[in-house]
Design an enzyme around this catalytic site. Sequence first.
Site, PDB file in Angstrom:
ATOM      1  N   GLU A 136       1.095  -9.535   6.736  1.00  0.00           N
ATOM      2  CA  GLU A 136       0.081 -10.114   5.845  1.00  0.00           C
ATOM      3  C   GLU A 136       0.414  -9.841   4.388  1.00  0.00           C
ATOM      4  O   GLU A 136       0.767  -8.728   4.009  1.00  0.00           O
ATOM      5  CB  GLU A 136      -1.310  -9.549   6.130  1.00  0.00           C
ATOM      6  CG  GLU A 136      -2.372 -10.084   5.161  1.00  0.00           C
ATOM      7  CD  GLU A 136      -3.715  -9.401   5.249  1.00  0.00           C
ATOM      8  OE1 GLU A 136      -4.616  -9.790   4.477  1.00  0.00           O
ATOM      9  OE2 GLU A 136      -3.862  -8.464   6.067  1.00  0.00           O
ATOM     10  N   ASP A 202      -2.023   7.132  -2.163  1.00  0.00           N
ATOM     11  CA  ASP A 202      -2.341   6.648  -3.505  1.00  0.00           C
ATOM     12  C   ASP A 202      -2.842   7.822  -4.339  1.00  0.00           C
ATOM     13  O   ASP A 202      -3.765   8.541  -3.930  1.00  0.00           O
ATOM     14  CB  ASP A 202      -3.418   5.555  -3.416  1.00  0.00           C
ATOM     15  CG  ASP A 202      -3.774   4.969  -4.773  1.00  0.00           C
ATOM     16  OD1 ASP A 202      -3.045   5.231  -5.745  1.00  0.00           O
ATOM     17  OD2 ASP A 202      -4.794   4.246  -4.860  1.00  0.00           O
ATOM     18  N   ASP A 204      -4.161   8.693  -8.272  1.00  0.00           N
ATOM     19  CA  ASP A 204      -4.634   8.043  -9.493  1.00  0.00           C
ATOM     20  C   ASP A 204      -5.111   9.107 -10.473  1.00  0.00           C
ATOM     21  O   ASP A 204      -5.880  10.002 -10.108  1.00  0.00           O
ATOM     22  CB  ASP A 204      -5.783   7.080  -9.153  1.00  0.00           C
ATOM     23  CG  ASP A 204      -6.087   6.112 -10.276  1.00  0.00           C
ATOM     24  OD1 ASP A 204      -6.306   6.586 -11.414  1.00  0.00           O
ATOM     25  OD2 ASP A 204      -6.117   4.896 -10.022  1.00  0.00           O
TER      26      ASP A 204
END
Length: 523
Positions: A136, A202, A204
């Site tokens: 996808e 992830d 941040d």
Amino acid sequence: MPHSVSHETDGYMETLEKTMTDAPVQNSDGQGEADIDVAMAETNAAGDEADKKDVKLEDLFADVDSDDEFPSSRPVQDNFSSSPAAPASPIDGTVPMKASDPELMRIFYQRFFPWRYLFQWLNHSPTPTNDFAHREFAFTLQSDVYLRYQSFPSSDLLRKDVLRQLPTRFEIGPVYSTNPRDRKTLRNSSAFKPLAKELCFDIDLTDYDDIRTCCDKANICNRCWQFITMAIKVVDVALREDFGFKHIMWVYSGRRGAHAWVCDKKARTMDDQKRRAIAGYLEVIRGGAQSGKKVNLWRPLHPHLSRSLELLAPHFQSDVLESQDPWSSSERAEHLLSLLPDKALNEGLRKKWGSSPGRASTSKWADIDALAKSGASKNLDAKALLEAKQDVVLEYTYPRLDIEVSKKLNHLLKSPFVVHPGTGRVCVPIDTSRLEDFDPLGVPTVHGLMNEIDSWTEGGEGDGNGNGPEEGEKEKKKSLQDWEKTSLKPYVEFFRTFVLALMRDERDPKVKRERDEGEAMEF
């Protein structure tokens, strides 16, 4: 962990090396891109299908593609100026062109994006498989429309659709049991399910806003980027040494963070339960900016945490205490006192710091041991104080992960090498062997790439005076792809090397046997 390679594998790798070689490519709309990889075996029939859609720890606690059809990176209307005198790339001489401008995106995707290596990375082979065809992709369009469940039989068709729709960015999702475009045609909706995806992490910098003092929100600098450097070190060594993963790629997010892609076969095929287990293993910091104590650990410490403390100790001294000065204000100093276990010691420290406004954090940290040794608290538990200081170090240095990104097999994550629409920076991979040298503010930008390609001269490679190498060398330079003429080159070459190593191990008999037998990780 090294894998043995058979003679059959050696022959395969010789073919693979040739496939990965950068040959000159012509990318016209009708053909050319199909020539990027002969080994991809892309046919015209695929198009019809697509139309369907040195501080020790003890010391610390003691005292890509080229287009002949587009010979210049300037738009046809000459609305874009990429001369060195106009780094902002103005359209009309006064208004800067946004990094997400469709014309800029068209040039970037057409001339600089490494489509071949993206395909081989996600496909795990030079020839097409369902690892790519059932993958996808999600596009964020210029109108902020978000298109999910896009899929493509080949990199050529992905490239053409990106050039047609010009998304500001695109994300990568899992490999599904069937083509994502056909999901609504299935009689049994449960037959459509995610099968594989890289294990992702992830990090941040906004999650560090309560401890970084130089910047906040979306702003970053090289001082607070050190928090990302610390996080990469800790997570990377844990994934390799504690879980045995080998193919881990770190990618700059384009503004204030970094993403990890764990690409090993055993990582890609893990279910949500295993992903949650690994994410939980790495999660130490709990609670938001307004919470109190964020680190609460059992003793003795797990070996992973002991190793992490050893890795982080030098950073705590230089990048936190000295660079960030996190307890310069009385309010922040109060938070430090709330993390210490002895009330009498805290009162003594509070009095000392109150009489010395502006006292540096390095001095305040040293004051803790100095006051403890002076007998300021008669009932001081030295072991409890040591453990509290360890927790403080972890709170100010340990990775702060967006844990939800890692828990779900069907989570999507921004593709490497896309352009961040806000900063114009390219999301380039990070070489962990040179981690300390990585400068997030110095990575290639889309505007900078336009300037570089227009100022590049075939004869002198930027000489500009007509002085160049011999004719043979000139011919060689003419065959270079556009990304090779710019500052993007080392990042694409690093990516290519990573992909080659991944495909080599995918072909290795041991890895293939693990895949066929469905070998599972034990937790």
